[in-house]
Design an enzyme around this catalytic site. Structure first.
Site, PDB file in Angstrom:
ATOM      1  N   ASN A 192     -13.672  57.414  74.333  1.00 27.63           N
ATOM      2  CA  ASN A 192     -13.667  56.285  73.402  1.00 27.63           C
ATOM      3  C   ASN A 192     -14.442  55.088  73.929  1.00 27.63           C
ATOM      4  O   ASN A 192     -14.742  55.047  75.113  1.00 27.63           O
ATOM      5  CB  ASN A 192     -12.214  55.867  73.147  1.00 27.63           C
ATOM      6  CG  ASN A 192     -11.644  56.545  71.913  1.00 27.63           C
ATOM      7  OD1 ASN A 192     -12.334  56.723  70.923  1.00 27.63           O
ATOM      8  ND2 ASN A 192     -10.380  56.909  71.989  1.00 27.63           N
ATOM      9  N   ARG A 248      -0.076  48.420  74.564  1.00 22.41           N
ATOM     10  CA  ARG A 248      -0.086  49.889  74.533  1.00 22.41           C
ATOM     11  C   ARG A 248      -0.435  50.499  75.903  1.00 22.41           C
ATOM     12  O   ARG A 248       0.156  51.499  76.300  1.00 22.41           O
ATOM     13  CB  ARG A 248      -1.089  50.348  73.459  1.00 22.41           C
ATOM     14  CG  ARG A 248      -1.121  51.830  73.225  1.00 22.41           C
ATOM     15  CD  ARG A 248       0.211  52.374  72.701  1.00 22.41           C
ATOM     16  NE  ARG A 248       0.226  53.820  72.802  1.00 22.41           N
ATOM     17  CZ  ARG A 248       1.322  54.572  72.819  1.00 22.41           C
ATOM     18  NH1 ARG A 248       2.512  54.019  72.688  1.00 22.41           N
ATOM     19  NH2 ARG A 248       1.248  55.887  72.931  1.00 22.41           N
ATOM     20  N   HIS A 252     -12.460  55.793  63.415  1.00 21.47           N
ATOM     21  CA  HIS A 252     -11.318  54.866  63.342  1.00 21.47           C
ATOM     22  C   HIS A 252     -11.516  53.843  62.222  1.00 21.47           C
ATOM     23  O   HIS A 252     -11.059  52.699  62.315  1.00 21.47           O
ATOM     24  CB  HIS A 252     -11.085  54.147  64.695  1.00 21.47           C
ATOM     25  CG  HIS A 252     -10.561  55.061  65.760  1.00 21.47           C
ATOM     26  ND1 HIS A 252     -10.180  54.619  67.017  1.00 21.47           N
ATOM     27  CD2 HIS A 252     -10.348  56.396  65.767  1.00 21.47           C
ATOM     28  CE1 HIS A 252      -9.754  55.638  67.741  1.00 21.47           C
ATOM     29  NE2 HIS A 252      -9.852  56.734  67.008  1.00 21.47           N
ATOM     30  N   TYR A 292      -6.042  53.592  61.717  1.00 23.78           N
ATOM     31  CA  TYR A 292      -6.679  52.486  62.442  1.00 23.78           C
ATOM     32  C   TYR A 292      -7.098  51.334  61.537  1.00 23.78           C
ATOM     33  O   TYR A 292      -7.369  50.234  62.027  1.00 23.78           O
ATOM     34  CB  TYR A 292      -7.879  52.996  63.257  1.00 23.78           C
ATOM     35  CG  TYR A 292      -7.439  53.577  64.583  1.00 23.78           C
ATOM     36  CD1 TYR A 292      -7.256  52.761  65.699  1.00 23.78           C
ATOM     37  CD2 TYR A 292      -7.172  54.928  64.719  1.00 23.78           C
ATOM     38  CE1 TYR A 292      -6.814  53.273  66.901  1.00 23.78           C
ATOM     39  CE2 TYR A 292      -6.734  55.457  65.915  1.00 23.78           C
ATOM     40  CZ  TYR A 292      -6.562  54.623  67.013  1.00 23.78           C
ATOM     41  OH  TYR A 292      -6.119  55.141  68.203  1.00 23.78           O
ATOM     42  N   CYS A 294     -12.976  62.822  66.956  1.00 30.71           N
ATOM     43  CA  CYS A 294     -11.729  62.053  67.024  1.00 30.71           C
ATOM     44  C   CYS A 294     -10.584  62.942  66.551  1.00 30.71           C
ATOM     45  O   CYS A 294     -10.747  63.728  65.636  1.00 30.71           O
ATOM     46  CB  CYS A 294     -11.825  60.830  66.125  1.00 30.71           C
ATOM     47  SG  CYS A 294     -10.297  59.899  66.007  1.00 30.71           S
ATOM     48  N   ASP A 295      -9.422  62.764  67.180  1.00 31.28           N
ATOM     49  CA  ASP A 295      -8.270  63.572  66.779  1.00 31.28           C
ATOM     50  C   ASP A 295      -7.409  62.911  65.698  1.00 31.28           C
ATOM     51  O   ASP A 295      -6.457  63.505  65.207  1.00 31.28           O
ATOM     52  CB  ASP A 295      -7.410  63.920  68.003  1.00 31.28           C
ATOM     53  CG  ASP A 295      -6.807  62.682  68.663  1.00 31.28           C
ATOM     54  OD1 ASP A 295      -6.863  61.581  68.083  1.00 31.28           O
ATOM     55  OD2 ASP A 295      -6.256  62.833  69.766  1.00 31.28           O
ATOM     56  N   ARG A 345      -7.946  49.020  80.421  1.00 33.83           N
ATOM     57  CA  ARG A 345      -7.465  49.065  79.027  1.00 33.83           C
ATOM     58  C   ARG A 345      -6.461  47.942  78.795  1.00 33.83           C
ATOM     59  O   ARG A 345      -6.486  47.281  77.751  1.00 33.83           O
ATOM     60  CB  ARG A 345      -6.827  50.431  78.715  1.00 33.83           C
ATOM     61  CG  ARG A 345      -6.181  50.477  77.340  1.00 33.83           C
ATOM     62  CD  ARG A 345      -5.600  51.844  76.988  1.00 33.83           C
ATOM     63  NE  ARG A 345      -4.982  51.814  75.663  1.00 33.83           N
ATOM     64  CZ  ARG A 345      -4.396  52.849  75.075  1.00 33.83           C
ATOM     65  NH1 ARG A 345      -4.350  54.014  75.699  1.00 33.83           N
ATOM     66  NH2 ARG A 345      -3.871  52.759  73.880  1.00 33.83           N
TER      67      ARG A 345
HETATM   68  P1  NAD Z   1      -7.051  58.691  81.745  1.00 32.73           P
HETATM   69  O1  NAD Z   1      -7.420  57.422  82.415  1.00 32.73           O
HETATM   70  O2  NAD Z   1      -5.701  59.255  81.956  1.00 32.73           O
HETATM   71  O3  NAD Z   1      -8.081  59.841  82.169  1.00 32.73           O
HETATM   72  C1  NAD Z   1      -9.432  59.641  82.269  1.00 32.73           C
HETATM   73  C2  NAD Z   1      -9.973  60.371  83.498  1.00 32.73           C
HETATM   74  O4  NAD Z   1     -11.386  60.159  83.518  1.00 32.73           O
HETATM   75  C3  NAD Z   1      -9.422  59.840  84.844  1.00 32.73           C
HETATM   76  O5  NAD Z   1      -8.920  60.897  85.605  1.00 32.73           O
HETATM   77  C4  NAD Z   1     -10.654  59.223  85.512  1.00 32.73           C
HETATM   78  O6  NAD Z   1     -10.674  59.364  86.911  1.00 32.73           O
HETATM   79  C5  NAD Z   1     -11.780  60.013  84.869  1.00 32.73           C
HETATM   80  N1  NAD Z   1     -13.085  59.373  84.905  1.00 32.73           N
HETATM   81  C6  NAD Z   1     -13.396  58.071  84.700  1.00 32.73           C
HETATM   82  N2  NAD Z   1     -14.725  57.893  84.808  1.00 32.73           N
HETATM   83  C7  NAD Z   1     -15.274  59.111  85.070  1.00 32.73           C
HETATM   84  C8  NAD Z   1     -16.595  59.580  85.251  1.00 32.73           C
HETATM   85  N3  NAD Z   1     -17.625  58.752  85.202  1.00 32.73           N
HETATM   86  N4  NAD Z   1     -16.792  60.890  85.484  1.00 32.73           N
HETATM   87  C9  NAD Z   1     -15.750  61.735  85.542  1.00 32.73           C
HETATM   88  N5  NAD Z   1     -14.464  61.354  85.378  1.00 32.73           N
HETATM   89  C10 NAD Z   1     -14.227  60.051  85.128  1.00 32.73           C
HETATM   90  O7  NAD Z   1      -7.323  58.478  80.195  1.00 32.73           O
HETATM   91  P2  NAD Z   1      -6.644  59.197  78.956  1.00 32.73           P
HETATM   92  O8  NAD Z   1      -5.666  58.249  78.353  1.00 32.73           O
HETATM   93  O9  NAD Z   1      -6.184  60.533  79.301  1.00 32.73           O
HETATM   94  O10 NAD Z   1      -7.862  59.265  77.941  1.00 32.73           O
HETATM   95  C11 NAD Z   1      -9.066  59.932  78.277  1.00 32.73           C
HETATM   96  C12 NAD Z   1     -10.142  59.584  77.275  1.00 32.73           C
HETATM   97  O11 NAD Z   1      -9.912  60.237  76.041  1.00 32.73           O
HETATM   98  C13 NAD Z   1     -10.215  58.097  76.915  1.00 32.73           C
HETATM   99  O12 NAD Z   1     -11.556  57.728  76.715  1.00 32.73           O
HETATM  100  C14 NAD Z   1      -9.468  58.038  75.607  1.00 32.73           C
HETATM  101  O13 NAD Z   1      -9.790  56.905  74.866  1.00 32.73           O
HETATM  102  C15 NAD Z   1      -9.976  59.291  74.979  1.00 32.73           C
HETATM  103  N6  NAD Z   1      -9.250  59.815  73.827  1.00 32.73           N
HETATM  104  C16 NAD Z   1      -9.979  59.984  72.700  1.00 32.73           C
HETATM  105  C17 NAD Z   1      -9.415  60.505  71.577  1.00 32.73           C
HETATM  106  C18 NAD Z   1     -10.243  60.617  70.348  1.00 32.73           C
HETATM  107  O14 NAD Z   1      -9.720  60.648  69.254  1.00 32.73           O
HETATM  108  N7  NAD Z   1     -11.574  60.680  70.465  1.00 32.73           N
HETATM  109  C19 NAD Z   1      -8.067  60.881  71.588  1.00 32.73           C
HETATM  110  C20 NAD Z   1      -7.336  60.693  72.756  1.00 32.73           C
HETATM  111  C21 NAD Z   1      -7.953  60.169  73.886  1.00 32.73           C
HETATM  112  C1  G6P Z   2      -5.523  58.567  68.848  1.00 36.74           C
HETATM  113  C2  G6P Z   2      -6.958  58.207  68.652  1.00 36.74           C
HETATM  114  C3  G6P Z   2      -7.651  58.096  69.980  1.00 36.74           C
HETATM  115  C4  G6P Z   2      -6.941  57.120  70.886  1.00 36.74           C
HETATM  116  C5  G6P Z   2      -5.505  57.517  71.027  1.00 36.74           C
HETATM  117  C6  G6P Z   2      -4.742  56.450  71.758  1.00 36.74           C
HETATM  118  O1  G6P Z   2      -5.395  59.849  69.339  1.00 36.74           O
HETATM  119  O2  G6P Z   2      -7.648  59.121  67.855  1.00 36.74           O
HETATM  120  O3  G6P Z   2      -8.975  57.722  69.777  1.00 36.74           O
HETATM  121  O4  G6P Z   2      -7.531  57.105  72.170  1.00 36.74           O
HETATM  122  O5  G6P Z   2      -4.919  57.673  69.760  1.00 36.74           O
HETATM  123  O6  G6P Z   2      -3.444  56.872  71.980  1.00 36.74           O
HETATM  124  P1  G6P Z   2      -2.516  56.176  73.035  1.00 36.74           P
HETATM  125  O7  G6P Z   2      -1.266  56.960  72.925  1.00 36.74           O
HETATM  126  O8  G6P Z   2      -3.219  56.286  74.367  1.00 36.74           O
HETATM  127  O9  G6P Z   2      -2.376  54.764  72.600  1.00 36.74           O
HETATM  128 MN    MN Z   3      -9.869  58.694  67.962  1.00 36.60          MN
END
Ligand code: NAD
Ligand code: G6P
Ligand code: MN
Length: 441
Positions: free
Chosen positions: A148, A284, A201, A264, A171-172, A94
């Site tokens: 994401n 970030r 987004h 976004y 998405c949250d 990232r």
């Molecule tokens: P993170 O790196 O802390 O956690 C991700 C976990 O996924 C890690 O423990 C990693 O080992 C695991 N992982 C990676 N590839 C894998 C696979 N193929 N199978 C199983 N596990 C696997 O990341 P985070 O910051 O906690 O975010 C997690 C995800 O959630 C990210 O994709 C982030 O963008 C997403 N997210 C989305 C939203 C949304 O609005 N949709 C909101 C918040 C976070």
């Molecule tokens: C929001 C968005 C997510 C994104 C996150 C990133 O929750 O909806 O899609 O992954 O923000 O937050 P961060 O704190 O990791 O920058």
């Molecule tokens: Mn999102």
């Protein structure tokens, strides 16, 4: 009420303990008999799991079974719901996604612009593999995805699994914005009924009403224009970066008061300003590594050492609660309205039907039933179509391995536009991501 079995995929995530707290807060709405953790990173997952074990014992004894495993057969074979939250390449990649575009003077962001493109290309392969494996063991389970960039993941999964009606991308962000609206109005998010359209987004609230039917849109706009709006939900309230983002909603609304913008949109409407405020050595990702990630794993360590979570302030955030309420509406056929990412199929009348759009939908046990948005105005339509072109080309490129397609994609993206810049960024990102993207070599 039938109790559900849930598997969290990517359970080593920084959001996992928050999700557990949300499941506890929502246990009446979405009762669980079993929780399973799955991750490829044993250590990360174990930290969350050992803390979760204690938290569940103290606050959710109704859960009869909790297991954590890196074995897919064990993790996937006995669940009704899968919540997926993986990050292919981790926070380390990232950081590169954010730094590389910035080094060319463009927006460097997790899900927007060129960084989001690189992240999308990495996520697609792992997500397709995971869905295939989950379907092998659990053909009828609900798969709710947060991974994401949700827009690109949704497009890719819809192409690869067009007949699978039990995959839903979420998405949250709209919900987190609504929490702030609710605070401005002195009510709860669950009292508000949104009308919204866009891509993930990349969208706008067109109307906010309360459950009694009162239209609150002008009131919200007025308050934001007069006094601004801030991030208030638990996980983001204390975060300067999120506060700055929420502050920009006032500027966006002043510059175009037609609709209430998703946060976004700041990256697409003010790319120069967003670049200018960045420090390439503290993007970030670095802030998350030094902030949320550290905090979560230290919290786990304290809970594990103390053998209790009673000395800790644990809170459920909207990120978790929204997903859990979505799951409850699907599981129990509640038909409640949530903002989700679905095939357009006419919901936005003047956008192509195979776009994956973010709109309100009634969530039933037969899947999401999107509401008709109708025709959208020319400005938003044109913006959406350009961004949609970018998203579709990124997914095309993942399947074809064609570099030119990626250059075309970034040329459409409002954060890049210039062809030589698009070429240079694509080349650099492909080198950095070579081990994830053999199809381009
Ligand atoms: P993170 O790196 O802390 O956690 C991700 C976990 O996924 C890690 O423990 C990693 O080992 C695991 N992982 C990676 N590839 C894998 C696979 N193929 N199978 C199983 N596990 C696997 O990341 P985070 O910051 O906690 O975010 C997690 C995800 O959630 C990210 O994709 C982030 O963008 C997403 N997210 C989305 C939203 C949304 O609005 N949709 C909101 C918040 C976070
Ligand atoms: C929001 C968005 C997510 C994104 C996150 C990133 O929750 O909806 O899609 O992954 O923000 O937050 P961060 O704190 O990791 O920058
Ligand atoms: Mn999102």
């Amino acid at each position: 009420m039938k109790k559900q079995k849930l598997t969290i995929v990517g359970a080593g995530s920084t959001y996992t303990l928050g999700m557990i707290n949300s499941l506890i807060a929502e246990k009446e709405n979405f009762p669980l008999s079993k929780i399973t953790f799955y991750d490829i990173d044993e250590q990360r997952q174990a930290s969350n799991a050992l803390a979760t074990e204690i938290v569940l014992r103290e606050a959710y004894p109704e859960v009869e079974e909790f297991i954590y495993t890196t074995d897919k057969a064990e993790a996937f074979s006995d669940s009704d719901f899968f919540f997926i939250q993986i990050r292919t390449g981790g926070l380390a990649m990232r950081e590169r996604d954010e730094q590389i575009p910035l080094s060319f003077g463009c927006v460097g962001q997790e899900t927007c612009g060129a960084g989001g493109m690189a992240y999308g290309l990495r996520s697609i392969g792992d997500m397709i593999t995971l869905v295939n494996e989950i379907r092998h063991y659990a053909p009828d389970a609900w798969i709710l995805n947060y991974t994401n960039p949700a827009a690109i993941v949704a497009e890719a999964l819809n192409r690869e699994f067009p007949d699978d009606k039990r995959i839903l991308n979420i998405c949250d962000m709209p919900a987190a914005i609504m929490v702030s609206y609710a605070q401005l109005l002195n009510c709860e998010i669950w009292d508000l009924v949104p009308e919204y359209f866009g891509l993930n987004h990349y969208g706008w609230f067109t109307k906010i009403r309360n459950r009694q039917g009162e239209d609150l849109t002008d009131k919200i706009k007025h308050i934001i224009l007069e006094q601004g709006i801030s991030a208030v939900d638990a996980e983001i309230a204390d975060d300067p970066s999120w506060q700055a983002t929420f502050k920009n909603m006032q500027i966006m609304l002043r510059d175009n008061p037609q609709f209430l913008p998703n946060t976004y949109l700041q990256y697409y409407l003010y790319p120069e300003k967003m670049v200018a405020k960045e420090d390439i050595n503290n993007t970030r990702a670095r802030q998350v590594i030094n902030g949320r990630e550290k905090r979560v794993f230290e919290l786990n360590r304290r809970i594990i050492e103390a053998g209790t979570a009673q000395h800790e302030q644990l809170h459920a955030d909207i990120h978790g609660r929204y997903m859990v309420r979505v799951a409850a509406s699907l599981a129990y056929n509640l038909g409640e309205t949530y903002l989700v990412i679905v095939p357009n199929q006419g919901a936005i009348a003047n956008i192509q039907s195979d776009a994956m759009v973010e709109v309100p939908a009634a969530l039933t046990n037969d899947g999401p039933k999107p509401f008709a948005v109708g025709h959208i105005p020319t400005f938003q339509k044109a913006m959406i179509e350009t961004q949609l072109g970018y998203e579709k080309l990124v997914v095309d490129a993942w399947f074809s391995g064609c570099r030119q397609t990626l250059v075309n994609a970034l040329t459409l993206n409002r954060t890049v536009v210039n062809v030589p810049t698009a070429q240079a960024i694509v080349d650099k990102l492909l080198v950095e991501n070579a081990s994830y993207l053999p199809q381009f070599q």
